[in-house]
Design an enzyme around this catalytic site. Structure first.
Site, PDB file in Angstrom:
ATOM      1  N   HIS A 271       0.858  -1.185   0.000  1.00  0.00           N
ATOM      2  CA  HIS A 271       0.000   0.000   0.000  1.00  0.00           C
ATOM      3  C   HIS A 271       0.893   1.233   0.000  1.00  0.00           C
ATOM      4  O   HIS A 271       1.940   1.241   0.622  1.00  0.00           O
ATOM      5  CB  HIS A 271      -0.893   0.008   1.243  1.00  0.00           C
ATOM      6  CG  HIS A 271      -2.089   0.886   1.102  1.00  0.00           C
ATOM      7  ND1 HIS A 271      -2.037   2.233   1.340  1.00  0.00           N
ATOM      8  CD2 HIS A 271      -3.361   0.601   0.719  1.00  0.00           C
ATOM      9  CE1 HIS A 271      -3.237   2.740   1.114  1.00  0.00           C
ATOM     10  NE2 HIS A 271      -4.058   1.783   0.731  1.00  0.00           N
TER      11      HIS A 271
ATOM     12  N   ASP B 192      -7.929  -5.286  -0.062  1.00  0.00           N
ATOM     13  CA  ASP B 192      -8.397  -6.184  -1.115  1.00  0.00           C
ATOM     14  C   ASP B 192      -8.109  -7.656  -0.835  1.00  0.00           C
ATOM     15  O   ASP B 192      -8.717  -8.531  -1.452  1.00  0.00           O
ATOM     16  CB  ASP B 192      -7.759  -5.799  -2.461  1.00  0.00           C
ATOM     17  CG  ASP B 192      -8.351  -4.507  -2.997  1.00  0.00           C
ATOM     18  OD1 ASP B 192      -9.573  -4.338  -2.877  1.00  0.00           O
ATOM     19  OD2 ASP B 192      -7.593  -3.667  -3.521  1.00  0.00           O
TER      20      ASP B 192
HETATM   21  N1  ACO Z   1       3.991  -7.951  -4.004  1.00  0.00           N
HETATM   22  C1  ACO Z   1       5.341  -7.992  -4.073  1.00  0.00           C
HETATM   23  N2  ACO Z   1       6.128  -6.906  -3.993  1.00  0.00           N
HETATM   24  C2  ACO Z   1       5.522  -5.725  -3.822  1.00  0.00           C
HETATM   25  C3  ACO Z   1       4.124  -5.608  -3.724  1.00  0.00           C
HETATM   26  C4  ACO Z   1       3.361  -6.772  -3.825  1.00  0.00           C
HETATM   27  N3  ACO Z   1       2.017  -6.733  -3.763  1.00  0.00           N
HETATM   28  N4  ACO Z   1       3.807  -4.322  -3.573  1.00  0.00           N
HETATM   29  C5  ACO Z   1       4.947  -3.639  -3.581  1.00  0.00           C
HETATM   30  N5  ACO Z   1       5.995  -4.483  -3.734  1.00  0.00           N
HETATM   31  C6  ACO Z   1       7.416  -4.118  -3.784  1.00  0.00           C
HETATM   32  C7  ACO Z   1       7.723  -3.498  -5.145  1.00  0.00           C
HETATM   33  O1  ACO Z   1       8.108  -4.482  -6.085  1.00  0.00           O
HETATM   34  C8  ACO Z   1       8.831  -2.554  -4.806  1.00  0.00           C
HETATM   35  O2  ACO Z   1      10.013  -3.308  -4.630  1.00  0.00           O
HETATM   36  P1  ACO Z   1      11.457  -2.685  -5.033  1.00  0.00           P
HETATM   37  O3  ACO Z   1      11.640  -1.516  -4.112  1.00  0.00           O
HETATM   38  O4  ACO Z   1      12.394  -3.815  -4.789  1.00  0.00           O
HETATM   39  O5  ACO Z   1      11.344  -2.274  -6.467  1.00  0.00           O
HETATM   40  C9  ACO Z   1       8.427  -2.024  -3.423  1.00  0.00           C
HETATM   41  O6  ACO Z   1       7.638  -3.056  -2.847  1.00  0.00           O
HETATM   42  C10 ACO Z   1       7.622  -0.740  -3.489  1.00  0.00           C
HETATM   43  O7  ACO Z   1       6.495  -0.967  -4.348  1.00  0.00           O
HETATM   44  P2  ACO Z   1       5.813   0.113  -5.269  1.00  0.00           P
HETATM   45  O8  ACO Z   1       4.921  -0.552  -6.240  1.00  0.00           O
HETATM   46  O9  ACO Z   1       6.844   1.047  -5.814  1.00  0.00           O
HETATM   47  O10 ACO Z   1       4.954   0.908  -4.176  1.00  0.00           O
HETATM   48  P3  ACO Z   1       3.797   1.912  -4.475  1.00  0.00           P
HETATM   49  O11 ACO Z   1       3.585   2.688  -3.233  1.00  0.00           O
HETATM   50  O12 ACO Z   1       4.024   2.673  -5.725  1.00  0.00           O
HETATM   51  O13 ACO Z   1       2.571   0.937  -4.792  1.00  0.00           O
HETATM   52  C11 ACO Z   1       0.797  -0.550  -4.633  1.00  0.00           C
HETATM   53  C12 ACO Z   1       1.591   0.552  -3.910  1.00  0.00           C
HETATM   54  C13 ACO Z   1       0.466  -0.098  -6.050  1.00  0.00           C
HETATM   55  C14 ACO Z   1      -0.503  -0.779  -3.897  1.00  0.00           C
HETATM   56  C15 ACO Z   1       1.650  -1.834  -4.686  1.00  0.00           C
HETATM   57  O14 ACO Z   1       1.945  -2.268  -3.375  1.00  0.00           O
HETATM   58  C16 ACO Z   1       0.971  -2.938  -5.464  1.00  0.00           C
HETATM   59  O15 ACO Z   1       1.070  -2.966  -6.695  1.00  0.00           O
HETATM   60  N6  ACO Z   1       0.259  -3.886  -4.786  1.00  0.00           N
HETATM   61  C17 ACO Z   1      -0.451  -4.940  -5.467  1.00  0.00           C
HETATM   62  C18 ACO Z   1      -1.802  -4.421  -5.991  1.00  0.00           C
HETATM   63  C19 ACO Z   1      -2.773  -4.155  -4.876  1.00  0.00           C
HETATM   64  O16 ACO Z   1      -2.996  -4.979  -3.995  1.00  0.00           O
HETATM   65  N7  ACO Z   1      -3.430  -2.986  -4.960  1.00  0.00           N
HETATM   66  C20 ACO Z   1      -4.472  -2.578  -3.997  1.00  0.00           C
HETATM   67  C21 ACO Z   1      -3.982  -1.489  -3.103  1.00  0.00           C
HETATM   68  S1  ACO Z   1      -5.208  -1.057  -1.907  1.00  0.00           S
HETATM   69  C22 ACO Z   1      -6.343  -0.181  -2.821  1.00  0.00           C
HETATM   70  O17 ACO Z   1      -6.024   0.515  -3.735  1.00  0.00           O
HETATM   71  C23 ACO Z   1      -7.715  -0.311  -2.467  1.00  0.00           C
END
Ligand code: ACO
Length: 379
Positions: free
Chosen positions: A261, A315
């Site tokens: 998140h 979610d």
């Molecule tokens: N699984 C594995 N690794 C993850 C996940 C995940 N679900 N989420 C983040 N990471 C890792 C990324 O790969 C990244 O790693 P790195 O630093 O080695 O490159 C690091 O954690 C940071 O992730 P970002 O995607 O840059 O974080 P951001 O704040 O931009 O994204 C997000 C947040 C989009 C929610 C992300 O965690 C994600 O894609 N999660 C999966 C989709 C999801 O569940 N979305 C629902 C969110 S809640 C809502 O909107 C209602």
């Protein structure tokens, strides 16, 4: 005006003030108007939460009764909307249907552009009351079933399940669904809420702002993740397959849906509530295997990615919850939208009451003083 370096994804940028929800991402706290979300999910109901978000206080008994009445007398769609719905392709995605039909509602409104606060609020109430009817009607239509008209004597949640399934839900099912509605109603300046505020800040209209928000919510990085979670759970044949499945995804640097998140760096408090709900519903409906797989995924993720602040978000357990409530996978995100209309509308009203056009700057990283090359000299 000078510009500073771009903040990718606007991370950490405060772009609005709100009195609706407070999030402490480090400590895993979510409050609506100061009331902890756990208190609301345990003691409140969705209609009361709508009042709370729109008025920034809890209603009196008579105010709550009035709001329930105002909503229920708007459950039925305006004349012509059902025919419009029945003309849609049966295989359309329910989120595409919802986005399109909420946009279409504007054409059944004699004064769609009126954004005086009291008028904007009435439009929001109409849309919120119509959303369950649109979703339930569409689902029955695509299954070739007769449409079940709304019942005004039922609550928002009871009426939705009644229209969807053709029978009044048990009190346990209705309460579980209502808790889902409470938990999804508002969440600070998330992507879809921001989209709604950006659109209304041009002094556009409530329909356009909500249509934009629905489009945003559908994305798999936002509300669409709950469908992704269910797809993942379906892909994992049994409990023993969870470990290799998750580890393979982690090794390939693929994201696990329902985790991570932008704001929470610990477990999302809504996930804690939904986990309890999912566990109970899974037991009641014989879906213990699904819940067990979810818990196993959470354990592995905690072992592997907690150091990065990756924990379950709203979610993750909502997928099991909705599945146990008998909802089809492609209705999961529309359930989120149905509840979040309350939050989006509250933000639209907040934005309108103290509006300034959103117009951030972009950091230009292209060339300057580039020559205009005549067509014949271009390669
Ligand atoms: N699984 C594995 N690794 C993850 C996940 C995940 N679900 N989420 C983040 N990471 C890792 C990324 O790969 C990244 O790693 P790195 O630093 O080695 O490159 C690091 O954690 C940071 O992730 P970002 O995607 O840059 O974080 P951001 O704040 O931009 O994204 C997000 C947040 C989009 C929610 C992300 O965690 C994600 O894609 N999660 C999966 C989709 C999801 O569940 N979305 C629902 C969110 S809640 C809502 O909107 C209602």
């Amino acid at each position: 005006m000078s510009t500073t370096a771009a903040s990718k994804g606007l991370a950490g940028i405060v772009a609005a003030e709100t009195e609706m929800s407070y999030i402490d991402g480090e400590r895993g706290i979510l409050e609506y108007v100061g009331i902890p979300i756990g208190e609301l999910s345990a003691k409140s109901n969705f209609e009361e939460v709508i009042f709370l978000l729109w008025n920034r206080r809890l209603p009196t008994e008579s105010e709550l009764k009035q709001l329930k009445l105002d909503l229920s007398e708007r459950y039925e769609l305006p004349a012509g909307m059902s025919n419009r719905l029945l003309a849609l392709p049966m295989n359309a995605g329910p989120m595409h249907m919802l986005r399109t039909m909420i946009s279409a509602l504007s054409m059944h409104d004699p004064d769609p552009n009126n954004i005086e606060l009291d008028q904007a609020r009435l439009k929001a109430l109409n849309i919120l009351a119509h959303a369950p009817t649109l979703i339930a009607y569409f689902d029955r239509y695509r299954r070739g079933r007769y449409l079940v008209p709304p019942r005004r004597d039922l609550s928002f949640s009871e009426n939705f399940l009644y229209m969807l399934n053709g029978s009044v839900p048990t009190p346990t099912m209705a309460r579980a669904f209502d808790i889902c509605m409470i938990l999804h109603a508002d969440h600070g300046l998330n992507n879809s809420t921001f989209a709604a505020r950006v659109v209304i800040s041009t002094l556009s209209d409530v329909y356009s702002a909500l249509t934009a928000a629905i489009g945003s919510l559908r994305g798999p990085l936002h509300g669409g993740a709950n469908e992704g979670v269910m797809l993942m759970l379906n892909e994992i044949p049994s409990l023993k397959d969870v470990e290799p499945y998750v580890m393979d995804k982690i090794e390939r640097k693929e994201k696990i849906m329902g985790f991570g998140h932008r704001v929470y760096k610990t477990k999302d408090p809504r996930a804690t509530d939904l986990q309890k709900l999912a566990q109970q519903l899974a037991k009641d409906t014989g879906n213990e295997d699904l819940f067990a797989k979810s818990q196993a995924i959470e354990k592995i993720m905690e072992r592997e990615l907690a150091a990065k602040g990756i924990y379950p978000n709203v979610d993750f357990y909502s997928a099991t919850t909705y599945h146990c409530l008998g909802l089809d996978l492609d209705l999961f995100t529309p359930m989120f939208a149905m509840s979040r209309i309350a939050g989006w509308a509250g933000h639209i009203l907040e934005q309108l009451s103290d509006n300034r056009l959103y117009r951030p700057a972009a950091e230009y990283i292209g060339p300057h003083d580039a020559p205009y090359v005549p067509m014949k000299q271009r390669s």
